[in-house]
Design a protein around this motif. Structure first.
Motif, PDB file in Angstrom:
ATOM      1  N   PRO A  26       9.755  35.052  15.801  1.00 53.54           N
ATOM      2  CA  PRO A  26      10.463  35.229  17.076  1.00 53.54           C
ATOM      3  C   PRO A  26       9.685  35.996  18.144  1.00 53.54           C
ATOM      4  O   PRO A  26       9.730  35.639  19.320  1.00 53.54           O
ATOM      5  N   LYS A  27       8.923  37.024  17.753  1.00 52.93           N
ATOM      6  CA  LYS A  27       8.222  37.832  18.758  1.00 52.93           C
ATOM      7  C   LYS A  27       7.186  37.020  19.537  1.00 52.93           C
ATOM      8  O   LYS A  27       6.842  37.391  20.658  1.00 52.93           O
ATOM      9  N   ASN A  28       6.698  35.918  18.996  1.00 55.24           N
ATOM     10  CA  ASN A  28       5.709  35.109  19.702  1.00 55.24           C
ATOM     11  C   ASN A  28       6.301  34.332  20.869  1.00 55.24           C
ATOM     12  O   ASN A  28       5.567  33.851  21.729  1.00 55.24           O
ATOM     13  N   LEU A  29       7.621  34.219  20.917  1.00 52.67           N
ATOM     14  CA  LEU A  29       8.256  33.508  22.028  1.00 52.67           C
ATOM     15  C   LEU A  29       7.944  34.180  23.364  1.00 52.67           C
ATOM     16  O   LEU A  29       7.756  33.513  24.380  1.00 52.67           O
ATOM     17  N   LYS A  30       7.842  35.487  23.364  1.00 50.85           N
ATOM     18  CA  LYS A  30       7.494  36.203  24.596  1.00 50.85           C
ATOM     19  C   LYS A  30       6.125  35.771  25.113  1.00 50.85           C
ATOM     20  O   LYS A  30       5.911  35.671  26.323  1.00 50.85           O
ATOM     21  N   GLY A  38      10.951  37.796  32.503  1.00 50.26           N
ATOM     22  CA  GLY A  38      11.262  39.108  31.939  1.00 50.26           C
ATOM     23  C   GLY A  38      11.821  39.033  30.522  1.00 50.26           C
ATOM     24  O   GLY A  38      12.657  39.835  30.132  1.00 50.26           O
ATOM     25  N   PHE A  39      11.336  38.086  29.753  1.00 52.42           N
ATOM     26  CA  PHE A  39      11.850  37.825  28.398  1.00 52.42           C
ATOM     27  C   PHE A  39      11.595  39.001  27.474  1.00 52.42           C
ATOM     28  O   PHE A  39      10.485  39.510  27.378  1.00 52.42           O
ATOM     29  N   ARG A  40      12.645  39.428  26.776  1.00 48.54           N
ATOM     30  CA  ARG A  40      12.448  40.417  25.716  1.00 48.54           C
ATOM     31  C   ARG A  40      13.510  40.238  24.633  1.00 48.54           C
ATOM     32  O   ARG A  40      14.668  39.940  24.919  1.00 48.54           O
ATOM     33  N   LYS A  59      17.035  39.131  26.313  1.00 51.29           N
ATOM     34  CA  LYS A  59      17.355  39.353  27.722  1.00 51.29           C
ATOM     35  C   LYS A  59      16.375  38.467  28.471  1.00 51.29           C
ATOM     36  O   LYS A  59      15.182  38.424  28.142  1.00 51.29           O
ATOM     37  N   VAL A  60      16.861  37.757  29.475  1.00 53.33           N
ATOM     38  CA  VAL A  60      15.995  36.868  30.234  1.00 53.33           C
ATOM     39  C   VAL A  60      16.494  36.780  31.673  1.00 53.33           C
ATOM     40  O   VAL A  60      17.700  36.833  31.928  1.00 53.33           O
ATOM     41  N   ASN A  61      15.549  36.687  32.614  1.00 56.76           N
ATOM     42  CA  ASN A  61      15.892  36.491  34.019  1.00 56.76           C
ATOM     43  C   ASN A  61      16.054  35.000  34.274  1.00 56.76           C
ATOM     44  O   ASN A  61      15.110  34.241  34.060  1.00 56.76           O
ATOM     45  N   ILE A  62      17.232  34.594  34.717  1.00 59.36           N
ATOM     46  CA  ILE A  62      17.415  33.177  35.049  1.00 59.36           C
ATOM     47  C   ILE A  62      17.182  32.934  36.539  1.00 59.36           C
ATOM     48  O   ILE A  62      16.880  31.827  36.939  1.00 59.36           O
ATOM     49  N   LEU A  63      17.327  33.963  37.322  1.00 62.66           N
ATOM     50  CA  LEU A  63      16.981  33.962  38.746  1.00 62.66           C
ATOM     51  C   LEU A  63      16.354  35.329  39.014  1.00 62.66           C
ATOM     52  O   LEU A  63      16.583  36.272  38.251  1.00 62.66           O
ATOM     53  N   MET A  66      18.379  38.537  38.326  1.00 67.63           N
ATOM     54  CA  MET A  66      19.609  38.158  37.620  1.00 67.63           C
ATOM     55  C   MET A  66      19.282  37.996  36.132  1.00 67.63           C
ATOM     56  O   MET A  66      18.845  36.939  35.686  1.00 67.63           O
ATOM     57  N   GLN A  67      19.478  39.082  35.399  1.00 68.06           N
ATOM     58  CA  GLN A  67      19.164  39.099  33.978  1.00 68.06           C
ATOM     59  C   GLN A  67      20.419  38.804  33.164  1.00 68.06           C
ATOM     60  O   GLN A  67      21.495  39.306  33.483  1.00 68.06           O
ATOM     61  N   VAL A  68      20.267  37.967  32.134  1.00 72.42           N
ATOM     62  CA  VAL A  68      21.408  37.622  31.289  1.00 72.42           C
ATOM     63  C   VAL A  68      21.043  37.815  29.824  1.00 72.42           C
ATOM     64  O   VAL A  68      19.871  37.829  29.449  1.00 72.42           O
ATOM     65  N   ASP A  69      22.070  37.960  29.002  1.00 69.46           N
ATOM     66  CA  ASP A  69      21.896  37.965  27.550  1.00 69.46           C
ATOM     67  C   ASP A  69      21.873  36.521  27.081  1.00 69.46           C
ATOM     68  O   ASP A  69      22.598  35.671  27.608  1.00 69.46           O
ATOM     69  N   TRP A  70      21.036  36.253  26.078  1.00 69.05           N
ATOM     70  CA  TRP A  70      20.957  34.923  25.501  1.00 69.05           C
ATOM     71  C   TRP A  70      20.907  35.127  23.994  1.00 69.05           C
ATOM     72  O   TRP A  70      20.042  35.832  23.484  1.00 69.05           O
ATOM     73  N   VAL A  71      21.840  34.531  23.287  1.00 71.52           N
ATOM     74  CA  VAL A  71      21.906  34.649  21.838  1.00 71.52           C
ATOM     75  C   VAL A  71      21.706  33.271  21.240  1.00 71.52           C
ATOM     76  O   VAL A  71      22.405  32.321  21.599  1.00 71.52           O
ATOM     77  N   THR A  72      20.725  33.161  20.336  1.00 71.27           N
ATOM     78  CA  THR A  72      20.499  31.890  19.646  1.00 71.27           C
ATOM     79  C   THR A  72      20.659  32.084  18.145  1.00 71.27           C
ATOM     80  O   THR A  72      20.474  33.181  17.617  1.00 71.27           O
ATOM     81  N   GLU A  73      20.990  30.981  17.495  1.00 72.43           N
ATOM     82  CA  GLU A  73      21.068  30.945  16.040  1.00 72.43           C
ATOM     83  C   GLU A  73      20.090  29.893  15.540  1.00 72.43           C
ATOM     84  O   GLU A  73      20.038  28.789  16.093  1.00 72.43           O
ATOM     85  N   ILE A  74      19.324  30.248  14.530  1.00 70.76           N
ATOM     86  CA  ILE A  74      18.477  29.263  13.858  1.00 70.76           C
ATOM     87  C   ILE A  74      19.411  28.495  12.919  1.00 70.76           C
ATOM     88  O   ILE A  74      19.980  29.082  11.991  1.00 70.76           O
TER      89      ILE A  74
END
Length: 158
Positions: A26-30, A38-40, A59-63, A66-74
């Motif tokens: 996962p850390k390589n996605l940055k 602003g991905f973290r 956390k990612v800037n979509i604009l 404008m930072q939003v939370d993003w939760v993914t599941e493998i």
């Protein structure tokens, strides 16, 4: 709900095991996400090995600003051939991202396939045609360029 699709194929001069190790961490996605986003990673339920059910919070800037939370599941893993991540919470109404890896002569064929939908009905469809679709494409264009540069001088181990 309108579902959009983006499919990209890239050839990398690395072994299947190297590809799996890089993309399933996962850390390589940055490293392959545009800096302006602003991905973290805020949380990952396991950093050792990817597994079905693993939750990753970003956390990612979509604009700008404008930072939003993003939760993914493998949701699916078949090491070293593919894995799927799906958004559980975030900016999309649907985000289903397949990562496929196949050994080929002199390296690995990597296929990213994303199916996504934008919330807000007709407004979301308009937003996709004006900027969201272009931004998704730009993110994968950036990823392609970064990966090409990152792996270009690496020896192929087959």
């Amino acid at each position: 709900m309108k579902i959009y699709n983006l499919k990209r194929t890239q050839y990398l001069p690395i072994s299947l095991s190297e590809a799996w190790k890089f993309f399933s961490t996962p850390k390589n996605l940055k490293e392959i996400t545009p800096e302006r986003m602003g991905f973290r990673i805020r949380y990952s339920s396991g950093n050792e090995r990817m597994y079905p059910g693993q939750i990753i919070c970003y956390k990612v800037n979509i604009l700008p600003a404008m930072q939003v939370d993003w939760v993914t599941e493998i949701t699916h893993v078949r090491e070293p051939y593919y894995f799927v991540d799906e958004q559980r919470f975030g900016p999309y109404a649907l985000w289903h991202h397949q990562h496929h890896f196949r050994e080929v002569k002199d390296g690995v064929e990597m296929i990213d396939e994303v199916n996504y939908a934008i919330p807000f009905g007709i407004i979301g469809r308009l937003a996709n045609s004006i900027f969201v679709g272009k931004e998704v494409k730009a993110i994968f264009d950036y990823r392609h360029k970064v990966l090409q540069n990152y792996f270009q001088n690496r020896a192929v181990i087959v």
